[in-house]
Design an enzyme around this catalytic site. Structure first.
Site, mmCIF file in Angstrom:
data_model
loop_
_atom_site.group_PDB
_atom_site.id
_atom_site.type_symbol
_atom_site.label_atom_id
_atom_site.label_comp_id
_atom_site.label_asym_id
_atom_site.label_seq_id
_atom_site.Cartn_x
_atom_site.Cartn_y
_atom_site.Cartn_z
ATOM 1 N N GLU A 163 41.001 -36.579 -48.191
ATOM 2 C CA GLU A 163 41.747 -36.444 -47.121
ATOM 3 C C GLU A 163 41.065 -35.746 -45.857
ATOM 4 O OE1 GLU A 163 45.052 -37.586 -46.526
ATOM 5 O OE2 GLU A 163 44.059 -37.310 -44.767
ATOM 6 N N CYS A 165 39.888 -24.952 -47.938
ATOM 7 C CA CYS A 165 38.922 -26.178 -48.102
ATOM 8 C C CYS A 165 37.318 -25.428 -47.976
ATOM 9 C CB CYS A 165 39.025 -27.124 -47.104
ATOM 10 S SG CYS A 165 40.571 -27.931 -47.739
ATOM 11 N N LYS A 190 33.486 -36.159 -48.442
ATOM 12 C CA LYS A 190 34.263 -35.138 -48.165
ATOM 13 C C LYS A 190 33.775 -33.699 -48.184
ATOM 14 C CE LYS A 190 38.258 -32.882 -47.956
ATOM 15 N NZ LYS A 190 39.151 -32.824 -47.114
#
Ligand code: ADP
Length: 418
Positions: free
Chosen positions: A161, A276, A220
């Protein structure tokens, strides 16, 4: 063709992502499941301002799709059984124990999910890793699923994502790109295509990139590492500006207008937060170390060192400006979430700055319209060495920003407003 989706984990990633998939694909049934009954109850709340996650525009989408083709429940087994595609969106915190402590991702939730899927599934499934994971996790998931011996075929994809909290809905509606990694086998390619078809409901196909699994997983981590690096770079320069008389806002505007550099993630700040950046870089550092790549690991670790320095420096500046005597004085902190337009407080710089000021025995009034009082105290409890009682004696959470600021010696603006 994917007709029935199950998403395990109704958090910041799973919730908004599935709401948008359901919104854009009315013919697909989307079941979001979570072990946390309170979280599911909040997603099912009739009061749309009470959804567990705040994102601009999310309430409207949930209103339009919930009960139509978007469902929230705690019945994980049933959702797994019915689905032909299962997204794993559970949390992957940094390990707090054992090998890789403080750096490696803790994959116990992922592993539990994979075991549950293996135990429950009676038909073939595409299993999609959505959580940010260290490289080669798909392989681990694949191994767990393969060894169940009940004859069901699983195809594991990586579909990381790229949404940014605070703009999750618009990021999901108009993604720069969607990345799908899969095995380079016939079955792998078929699974990739099935997921491409879902996103093609609203994303132009030229923006859907397909790669092998490892490239997708690593992309990612590196995307986040590059963004965090920009923030740390500009923050490093902010300290230099303070010593030389240059203005960091002018410098970042000047370099940001260079089209090769671009303006985003160049705003000097108290340091990045969120779940993150720090986690992904630590992960990258850990992976590099585990391959013996010391220079690579040290290079990326510096991004974190700079960020920690910036948070401490901000608090130290406040103390220094007030002649090193902040004990017993009142301070206001505006904003507790890690950035604007979200209620997510994970790794928020506000927690660290508050903690440093509390070490100096300052009194702090915290104001954040989207964060509850109990969240503020849990965050402090998690980080600090003080007792809950001490935190409660020193910190007041208020619902009125004017009350927070009244008679305060300094106002720390922690969450960007503009
Ligand atoms: P993220 O930011 O990655 O979405 P969150 O912590 O917000 O992370 O959400 C992850 C969610 O996954 C949590 O609500 C947690 O309860 C849920 N979860 C973790 N493990 C499982 C599991 N095995 N089955 C169902 N839900 C799970």
């Amino acid at each position: 063709m994917i007709k029935n989706i199950c998403c395990i984990g109704a958090g910041y990633v799973g919730g908004p992502t599935m709401a948008v998939i359901a919104n854009k694909s009315p013919e697909i049934k989307v079941h979001v499941v979570d072990l946390n009954a309170q979280r599911i109850a909040d997603w099912n709340s009739d009061d749309f301002s009470k959804l567990p996650i705040y994102e601009p525009g999310l309430d409207e989408i949930v209103k339009a799709t919930r009960g139509r083709n978007l469902f929230f429940s705690t019945n994980v087994d049933q959702a797994i059984q019915q689905a032909d595609a299962i997204f794993i969106s559970v949390n992957t915190p940094t390990k707090t124990y054992g090998v890789g402590k403080g750096m490696a991702a803790d994959l116990k939730y992922i592993e539990l999910c994979a075991r549950q899927i293996a135990a429950v599934a009676t038909t073939d499934k595409i299993v999609i890793e959505k959580s940010t994971l260290p490289v080669r996790t798909a392989e681990a998931i694949q191994n767990i699923l393969k060894n169940t011996g009940n004859g069901v075929n699983f195809e594991v994809l990586s579909n990381p994502e790229f949404l940014a909290e605070g703009t999750a809905v618009s990021d999901l509606m108009n993604p720069d790109r969607v990345l799908i990694g899969g095995n380079e086998t016939v079955a792998g390619k078929k699974a990739i295509q099935a997921l491409v078809d879902v996103y093609a409901n609203w994303v132009p196909t030229e923006n859907i990139l397909t790669t092998n699994v490892w490239s997708s997983e690593l992309s990612k981590l590196t995307a986040n590492a590059f963004l965090a690096q920009r923030v740390s770079s500009v923050n490093a320069l902010s300290e230099l500006c303070e010593h030389t008389g240059a203005d960091i806002n002018e410098v970042s505007r000047a370099i940001g207008t260079d089209s090769r550099i671009g303006p985003k993630f160049l705003k000097a700040s108290v340091g990045f937060g969120g779940s993150c950046f720090q986690k992904d870089i630590l992960n990258l550092v850990y992976i590099a170390k585990s391959y013996g790549l010391t220079e690579v690991a040290d290079y990326w670790e510096q991004v974190i060192i700079m960020n920690d320095h910036q948070k401490r420096r901000f608090a130290a500046n406040i103390v220094k400006t007030l002649y090193n005597t902040v004990s017993g004085r009142d301070f206001a902190m505006l904003g507790w979430a890690f950035k604007k337009d979200t209620n997510d407080t994970r790794e928020s710089a506000a927690i660290y700055v508050c903690d440093e000021l509390l070490n100096e025995r300052a009194n702090i009034r915290v104001y954040d319209p989207k964060v509850s009082k109990s969240k503020v105290f849990t965050d402090l409890e998690y980080l600090s060495t003080r007792s809950n009682q001490e935190n409660e004696d020193l910190v007041t959470v208020v619902t009125d920003p004017y009350k927070a600021c009244k008679n305060s010696h300094a106002i720390a603006v922690m969450t960007r407003v503009g």
